[in-house]
Design an enzyme around this catalytic site. Structure first.
Site, PDB file in Angstrom:
ATOM      1  N   HIS A  50       0.845  -1.188   0.000  1.00  0.00           N
ATOM      2  CA  HIS A  50       0.000   0.000   0.000  1.00  0.00           C
ATOM      3  C   HIS A  50       0.888   1.248   0.000  1.00  0.00           C
ATOM      4  CE1 HIS A  50      -3.884  -2.105   1.589  1.00  0.00           C
ATOM      5  NE2 HIS A  50      -3.414  -2.646   0.483  1.00  0.00           N
ATOM      6  N   GLU A  52       1.323   3.759   2.059  1.00  0.00           N
ATOM      7  CA  GLU A  52       2.065   4.084   3.280  1.00  0.00           C
ATOM      8  C   GLU A  52       3.346   3.262   3.390  1.00  0.00           C
ATOM      9  OE1 GLU A  52      -2.357   3.952   4.562  1.00  0.00           O
ATOM     10  OE2 GLU A  52      -1.131   3.254   2.893  1.00  0.00           O
ATOM     11  N   CYS A  77      -5.545   1.375   6.092  1.00  0.00           N
ATOM     12  CA  CYS A  77      -6.376   0.176   6.287  1.00  0.00           C
ATOM     13  C   CYS A  77      -6.123  -0.439   7.664  1.00  0.00           C
ATOM     14  CB  CYS A  77      -6.108  -0.834   5.181  1.00  0.00           C
ATOM     15  SG  CYS A  77      -4.424  -1.474   5.175  1.00  0.00           S
ATOM     16  N   ALA A 156     -20.726  10.206 -29.308  1.00  0.00           N
ATOM     17  CA  ALA A 156     -20.316  11.289 -30.205  1.00  0.00           C
ATOM     18  C   ALA A 156     -21.491  11.619 -31.112  1.00  0.00           C
ATOM     19  CB  ALA A 156     -19.109  10.861 -31.026  1.00  0.00           C
ATOM     20  N   ASP A 201     -21.581  -1.844 -35.551  1.00  0.00           N
ATOM     21  CA  ASP A 201     -20.227  -1.279 -35.641  1.00  0.00           C
ATOM     22  C   ASP A 201     -19.107  -2.321 -35.564  1.00  0.00           C
ATOM     23  OD1 ASP A 201     -21.663   1.050 -35.594  1.00  0.00           O
ATOM     24  OD2 ASP A 201     -21.029   1.683 -33.594  1.00  0.00           O
ATOM     25  N   THR A 287     -29.657   1.872 -25.553  1.00  0.00           N
ATOM     26  CA  THR A 287     -29.020   1.531 -24.272  1.00  0.00           C
ATOM     27  C   THR A 287     -28.734   2.789 -23.456  1.00  0.00           C
ATOM     28  OG1 THR A 287     -28.006  -0.409 -25.310  1.00  0.00           O
ATOM     29  CG2 THR A 287     -27.069   0.310 -23.220  1.00  0.00           C
TER      30      THR A 287
END
Length: 339
Positions: A50, A52, A77, A156, A201, A287
């Site tokens: 991590h 730290e 943590c 787009a 596509d 969608t």
């Protein structure tokens, strides 16, 4: 003021690992002794040290640690996972002071790291640049608090509001905007399209114009109409096929059965169970409109080519929101909307 400056540096470090730490959050840490940074680190990849620990390991003279302050963008943590708890390491080394950007809402941490440090008698301050630290981990926080991924809508459209010309695939965005889109793919965990877009596509949905990992591909294809030789099933990335026919996994393709009636709710449950923390919804119109109508989104990115007039084709989704930010890419503009 100094605390804010140091936490800002923690955020800068954390951002270097964007797209590489799933399912862990982005975290940066620095160690300061008498106004001088003597250690820096960030969490680079899940399963590895991590932030730290990387910062501690980078300190050349460990004898300075008990007289130093450790800054960390997210609460250390407090649980044993693939690595030991950072809060215990901070306690063991006896830092003079700990400064935290944001608290960790994950149920395994959520104040426990802070308590370990405070109970050991170390001075602790939290909530420094908290808003910026939460923004850094918007994906992580959304996933754990809302039990779903951070959702980015993206499409787009032409100046007159079409996604294509005469219902045939049409290039709308320029090369700069394309690079932006591919960086977006590299930064996020997954990308989703429906049956129509996959057939229409034949997209690969991979990262090409920049460096980075390919996102997990999610295809909503209830009747399994997309042929197995299509690009979305190639070996370049894992693909989840949400459908109503079968449930099985083979190589990099996983078929997941859900109910057509509660598609968005069931989809969110599937993505949560697959530990997907962020997803780009690339369309098409049907969608995208489902997500917009259900008010189920966190960010929307609309690429507009104002000079391009297509006159006829698939209409862009109906989306009545004002952008928070507009970026100019030559003859394209990118509108960013934050929910």
């Amino acid at each position: 003021m100094q605390d804010e400056l140091y936490i800002k540096r923690c955020i800068e470090l954390a951002q270097k690992a964007l797209g590489n730490t799933y399912p862990n959050p982005l975290v940066g840490s620095i160690i300061v002794h008498n106004g001088k940074i003597i250690g820096e680190g960030y969490h680079q990849k899940a399963g590895e040290n991590h932030a730290e620990i990387n910062a501690i390991n980078s300190v050349q003279n460990k004898e300075l640690i008990p007289e130093s302050t450790i800054y960390v963008s997210l609460e250390p943590c407090a649980h044993y996972g693939k690595t030991p708890p950072c809060a215990l390491k901070i306690k063991e080394l006896g830092f003079k002071k700990v400064v935290i950007g944001a608290m960790d809402s994950h149920d395994k941490v959520n104040g426990k790291g802070k308590k370990i440090i405070q109970d050991s008698g170390i001075e602790l301050i939290s909530g420094i640049l908290e808003k910026e630290c939460i923004e850094l981990n918007k994906r992580f926080f959304t996933y754990h608090e809302k039990k779903r991924p951070y959702i980015i809508l993206k499409w787009a459209e032409s100046g007159d509001g079409f996604l294509d010309k005469d219902f045939k695939p049409t290039a709308i965005s320029n090369s700069l905007a394309n690079q932006f889109v591919h960086q977006l793919r590299a930064d996020e965990h997954a990308i989703l399209v429906g049956t129509h877009t996959a057939l229409h596509d034949n997209p690969s949905l991979t990262v090409r114009n920049t460096t980075g990992k390919n996102p997990i591909r999610v295809l909503i294809d209830f009747d399994l109409k997309v042929p197995p030789h299509f690009n979305i099933f190639n070996q370049e990335a894992k693909t989840l096929v949400v459908n109503s026919i079968k449930e099985e996994a083979n190589e990099n393709i996983q078929f997941i059965n859900i109910n057509k009636e509660n598609v968005l709710l069931d989809l969110m449950n599937v993505l949560y169970n697959e530990q997907i923390q962020s997803i780009i919804i690339e369309g098409g119109r049907y969608t995208l409109q489902q997500f917009i109508n259900a008010d189920l989104w966190d960010e929307a990115i609309i690429i507009k080519n104002e000079k391009l007039k297509l006159e006829n084709g698939t209409k862009a989704p109906t989306f009545n929101h004002s952008p928070n930010e507009i970026i100019n890419f030559g003859d394209n503009i990118i509108q960013k909307h934050i929910h």
